[in-house]
Design an enzyme around this catalytic site. Structure first.
Site, PDB file in Angstrom:
ATOM      1  N   ASP A   1      -4.175 -10.197 -15.570  1.00 16.38           N
ATOM      2  CA  ASP A   1      -5.255 -11.162 -15.471  1.00 16.38           C
ATOM      3  C   ASP A   1      -6.322 -10.766 -16.489  1.00 16.38           C
ATOM      4  OD1 ASP A   1      -6.845 -13.262 -14.097  1.00 16.38           O
ATOM      5  OD2 ASP A   1      -5.490 -12.809 -12.439  1.00 16.38           O
TER       6      ASP A   1
ATOM      7  N   ASP B   1      -4.255   3.781   2.662  1.00 17.26           N
ATOM      8  CA  ASP B   1      -5.687   3.468   2.785  1.00 17.26           C
ATOM      9  C   ASP B   1      -5.910   1.990   3.129  1.00 17.26           C
ATOM     10  OD1 ASP B   1      -5.094   2.208   0.419  1.00 17.26           O
ATOM     11  OD2 ASP B   1      -6.694   3.162  -0.753  1.00 17.26           O
TER      12      ASP B   1
ATOM     13  N   HIS C   1      -3.605 -17.150  -5.367  1.00 18.50           N
ATOM     14  CA  HIS C   1      -4.495 -16.388  -4.489  1.00 18.50           C
ATOM     15  C   HIS C   1      -5.751 -17.156  -4.098  1.00 18.50           C
ATOM     16  CE1 HIS C   1      -6.071 -16.111  -8.455  1.00 18.50           C
ATOM     17  NE2 HIS C   1      -7.187 -15.582  -8.006  1.00 18.50           N
ATOM     18  N   ASP C   2      -5.934 -18.355  -4.653  1.00 15.52           N
ATOM     19  CA  ASP C   2      -7.108 -19.171  -4.325  1.00 15.52           C
ATOM     20  C   ASP C   2      -6.757 -20.365  -3.442  1.00 15.52           C
ATOM     21  OD1 ASP C   2      -8.744 -17.591  -5.993  1.00 15.52           O
ATOM     22  OD2 ASP C   2      -8.279 -18.839  -7.747  1.00 15.52           O
TER      23      ASP C   2
ATOM     24  N   ASP D   1      -1.605  -1.203  -3.922  1.00 10.68           N
ATOM     25  CA  ASP D   1      -1.899  -0.455  -5.146  1.00 10.68           C
ATOM     26  C   ASP D   1      -0.717  -0.519  -6.121  1.00 10.68           C
ATOM     27  OD1 ASP D   1      -0.080   1.488  -3.999  1.00 10.68           O
ATOM     28  OD2 ASP D   1      -1.771   2.068  -2.704  1.00 10.68           O
TER      29      ASP D   1
ATOM     30  N   ASP E   1       0.858  -1.190   0.000  1.00 13.69           N
ATOM     31  CA  ASP E   1       0.000   0.000   0.000  1.00 13.69           C
ATOM     32  C   ASP E   1       0.892   1.236   0.000  1.00 13.69           C
ATOM     33  OD1 ASP E   1      -1.976   1.892   0.411  1.00 13.69           O
ATOM     34  OD2 ASP E   1      -2.145   1.485   2.573  1.00 13.69           O
TER      35      ASP E   1
ATOM     36  N   ASN F   1      -0.450   4.560  -0.166  1.00 17.28           N
ATOM     37  CA  ASN F   1      -1.096   5.806   0.260  1.00 17.28           C
ATOM     38  C   ASN F   1      -1.863   5.679   1.574  1.00 17.28           C
ATOM     39  OD1 ASN F   1      -3.127   4.215  -0.675  1.00 17.28           O
ATOM     40  ND2 ASN F   1      -4.111   5.792  -1.937  1.00 17.28           N
TER      41      ASN F   1
ATOM     42  N   GLU G   1      -6.172 -20.438 -16.981  1.00 17.06           N
ATOM     43  CA  GLU G   1      -6.634 -21.174 -15.804  1.00 17.06           C
ATOM     44  C   GLU G   1      -7.632 -22.206 -16.300  1.00 17.06           C
ATOM     45  OE1 GLU G   1      -8.512 -20.433 -11.369  1.00 17.06           O
ATOM     46  OE2 GLU G   1      -9.321 -19.365 -13.072  1.00 17.06           O
TER      47      GLU G   1
HETATM   48  C1  GLC Z   1     -10.728 -17.816 -10.785  1.00 18.38           C
HETATM   49  C2  GLC Z   1      -9.952 -16.874  -9.900  1.00 18.38           C
HETATM   50  C3  GLC Z   1     -10.710 -16.696  -8.618  1.00 18.38           C
HETATM   51  C4  GLC Z   1     -12.052 -16.085  -8.958  1.00 18.38           C
HETATM   52  C5  GLC Z   1     -12.806 -16.912  -9.993  1.00 18.38           C
HETATM   53  C6  GLC Z   1     -13.923 -16.140 -10.589  1.00 18.38           C
HETATM   54  O1  GLC Z   1     -10.807 -19.083 -10.256  1.00 18.38           O
HETATM   55  O2  GLC Z   1      -8.647 -17.346  -9.705  1.00 18.38           O
HETATM   56  O3  GLC Z   1     -10.024 -15.898  -7.698  1.00 18.38           O
HETATM   57  O4  GLC Z   1     -12.820 -15.975  -7.803  1.00 18.38           O
HETATM   58  O5  GLC Z   1     -11.974 -17.295 -11.070  1.00 18.38           O
HETATM   59  O6  GLC Z   1     -13.438 -15.111 -11.400  1.00 18.38           O
HETATM   60 CA    CA Z   2      -3.549   2.042  -1.315  1.00 23.52          CA
END
Ligand code: GLC
Ligand code: CA
Length: 607
Positions: free
Chosen positions: A116, A43, A365-366, A47, A39, A41, A292
């Site tokens: 992404d 908040d 991230h999942d 970012d 981060d 700034n 993916e």
């Molecule tokens: C993919 C992403 C996940 C998201 C899902 C819907 O699996 O990695 O984070 O929630 O798609 O877009």
């Molecule tokens: Ca920020």
């Protein structure tokens, strides 16, 4: 950047297609989750300027490519995977100018940036969806609009067009009074699925992709790209719809059926991907595409990633991170069955032996943090050892490794104990649905399931240092980070690991360098040793006359080396033979001479 030390891989590395030896065949990708990285700034939300300020760290680590989770304009229902404007940056993350600056600064350091691309669905606040609610608008057919079942009251339970459930809980259909119809959403109801059958949708997506590539981005990670083509009958009806020739599956314990068999890898998958390749990437160079790919078999991975077929460079497959739970329910975790994991990886590796390519990942991230999932984060010693062992195991495979932010520090799960500490809609919805509505799991067991598998484990702020908010945001920031910092940031952080020769960070740096320098690691054939050994994951890599043995003890006890691995080292190995080891090289020489491996000990050794 380590370009200077890079080996040029032999062209025979990929004899299968039109682009032998592409630049990414010995690259390493690093995933940034912008919301949680840095981060700038105060908040409490990471970012773009924050990412730019940390580029030197990433260049030091030695990775080649950054994949950014979505930073587009979004209502943030699913942390940006619900996009309301593809050609703008969400004010939370900054501006288009900030993005241009990040691109320029990254490129200066030899780092590429992959964005992404979320085009299976948009946000329900996207202008396309707004327009689509009007049945006389040109966008009317851009989404999957379907009538209520005849003889029912629209909006009432049972009126949905079919029984499909959403991945985030509840029905996959939402009634829209304005249009007088339901729309399909495989994910949240704020993520309506785009209708890829409509050529105008595809044209708009390709135009948008070209706009970003022209602006300087180096490729795309394509979100659930294998869900874009749905199975429909001769009249365009989905399975289970009134009058459809196709039936949907029986409902499961939560009362819905699974759309995946009808939406994953559908009949027009190859056609759409090949069209995208032509319309977007033809004539461009130096880019990377990774899809993916839930629901894709290893054979189909080979087909889609074979350059001769002109679709995608690589895919993320999921069997290896989906199998360790009971009855296929994510929230009922099981301990790691190592022989099973080896079999899954072996299947993936063998399928791309002669054509196509593999991506290599254990975290994103999942997913929960791999060191907490398959390693041992209970003591500092076992955390460091098991994080290195798991890193070595993954990175010595053939393919393109992905490092998820913080994995290079051995960051752990967050071990939250209360529901109000979580932010992820998937976990919160699943709790409501499974514990309160369908009552199929007890509160206690569900809390344990979320703690072990919830996506927020990966989303707590990056641990830069030991200060109040881990250096993610200023220690005196007025606003707290959007999700709590892991309490262990006082011990586990980049500042503490950076110059430590024994840290997980330094080990990852070496793993990344080895892929650049060592053709055997980047390109050698892969062969599993002793699939059934419960503790040791061993395999060989061979290229020309050279052979590498990789043996990793994925347990906290001292164990014997599998017999076939022991045979390869029967005449002993010397320190120079050790390419990398999780302890020090002299320790590995002694262990291998004794035909054993210490707790979480692993080595890659020339034999
Ligand atoms: C993919 C992403 C996940 C998201 C899902 C819907 O699996 O990695 O984070 O929630 O798609 O877009
Ligand atoms: Ca920020």
């Amino acid at each position: 950047m380590t370009t200077a030390q890079r080996v040029v891989l032999p062209d025979s590395v990929r004899t299968n297609g039109t682009t032998p030896n592409p630049w990414w065949s010995n690259a390493v990708v690093y995933q940034v989750y912008p919301r949680s990285f840095q981060d700038s700034n105060g908040d409490g939300i990471g970012d773009l300027k924050g990412i730019t300020s940390r580029l030197d760290y990433l260049a030091d680590l030695g990775v080649d490519v950054l994949w950014l989770s979505p930073v587009y304009r979004s209502p943030q229902d699913d942390n940006g995977y619900d996009i309301s404007d593809y050609q703008d940056i969400d004010p939370l993350f900054g501006t288009l100018e900030d993005m241009d600056e990040l691109l320029a600064e990254a490129h200066k350091r030899g780092l590429k940036i992959v964005m992404d691309l979320v085009v299976n669905h948009t946000s329900d606040e996207h202008a396309w969806f707004e327009a689509s609610k009007d049945k006389s608008d040109p966008h009317a057919d851009w989404y999957w609009w379907r009538p209520a079942r005849p003889g029912t009251t629209p909006g009432e339970p049972g009126a949905e067009p079919n029984r499909w459930g959403s991945y985030f809980g509840g029905s996959a259909w939402e009634y829209c009074p304005e249009r007088g119809k339901y729309y399909l959403h495989q994910f949240s109801k704020k993520q309506p699925d785009l209708n890829w059958e409509n050529p105008a949708v595809r044209r708009a997506v390709y135009d948008m992709m070209n706009w970003w590539l022209d602006r300087g981005v180096d490729g795309f990670r394509m979100d659930v790209i294998t869900l874009i083509s749905k199975r429909i009958d001769s009249a365009g009806r989905l399975p289970g719809e009134y009058g459809s020739e196709l039936e949907d599956l029986p409902v499961g314990e939560e009362g819905y059926s699974n759309p995946n068999p009808f939406c994953a890898d559908g009949p027009r998958q190859d056609e759409f991907l090949a069209e995208m390749r032509r319309e977007v990437f033809a004539g461009r160079e130096g880019f990377l595409t990774v899809g993916e790919a839930p629901g894709i078999t290893v054979q189909r991975n080979e087909h889609i990633t074979n350059p001769a077929n002109g679709e995608l460079d690589m895919l993320f497959l999921f069997e290896h991170v989906d199998f360790d739970c009971e009855d296929n329910v994510k929230w009922k975790p099981l301990p790691l069955d190592l022989p099973q994991l080896k079999r899954i990886f072996a299947k993936q590796q063998s399928a791309v032996k002669n054509a196509g390519w593999a991506s290599l990942f254990t975290g994103n991230h999942d997913q929960p943090r791999v060191v907490s999932r398959w390693g041992d984060d209970s003591t500092e010693g076992s955390r460091v050892r098991s994080a290195k062992a798991l890193g070595l195991m993954l990175h010595m495979h053939r393919g393109t490794p992905y490092v998820y932010q913080g994995e290079e520090l051995g960051m752990t799960d967050v071990h939250f104990t209360r529901l109000d500490q979580y932010r992820d809609l998937e976990s919160l919805n699943a709790y409501r649905q499974r514990v309160e509505e369908a009552k199929v799991q007890s509160a206690e067991s569900m809390m344990a399931g979320i703690a072990a598998r919830g996506r927020d484990n990966a989303r707590t702020p990056m641990q830069w240092d030991g200060s109040a908010y881990a250096g993610f945001t200023a220690p005196d920031a007025a606003v707290e980070p959007w999700i709590s910092v892991n309490r262990n940031h006082t011990q586990i952080n980049a500042a503490g690991e950076f110059d430590d020769p024994d840290s997980v960070y330094t080990f990852y740096k070496r793993l990344i360098a080895i892929r650049h320098e060592n053709a055997l690691v980047a390109a050698g054939d892969w062969q599993l040793i002793d699939a059934d050994d419960q503790y040791v994951y061993a395999f060989t890599r061979t290229l020309g006359g050279e052979k590498l043995l990789v043996a990793v003890n994925l347990s906290g006890r001292t164990v014997d080396l599998p017999r076939d691995a022991a045979e390869l080292v029967q005449h002993g190995v010397t320190e120079p033979d050790i390419v990398i080891s999780t302890y020090d090289a002299s320790h590995a020489v002694v262990s291998l001479a004794n035909r054993e491996l210490g707790p979480w000990e692993g080595a890659a050794v020339r034999v």
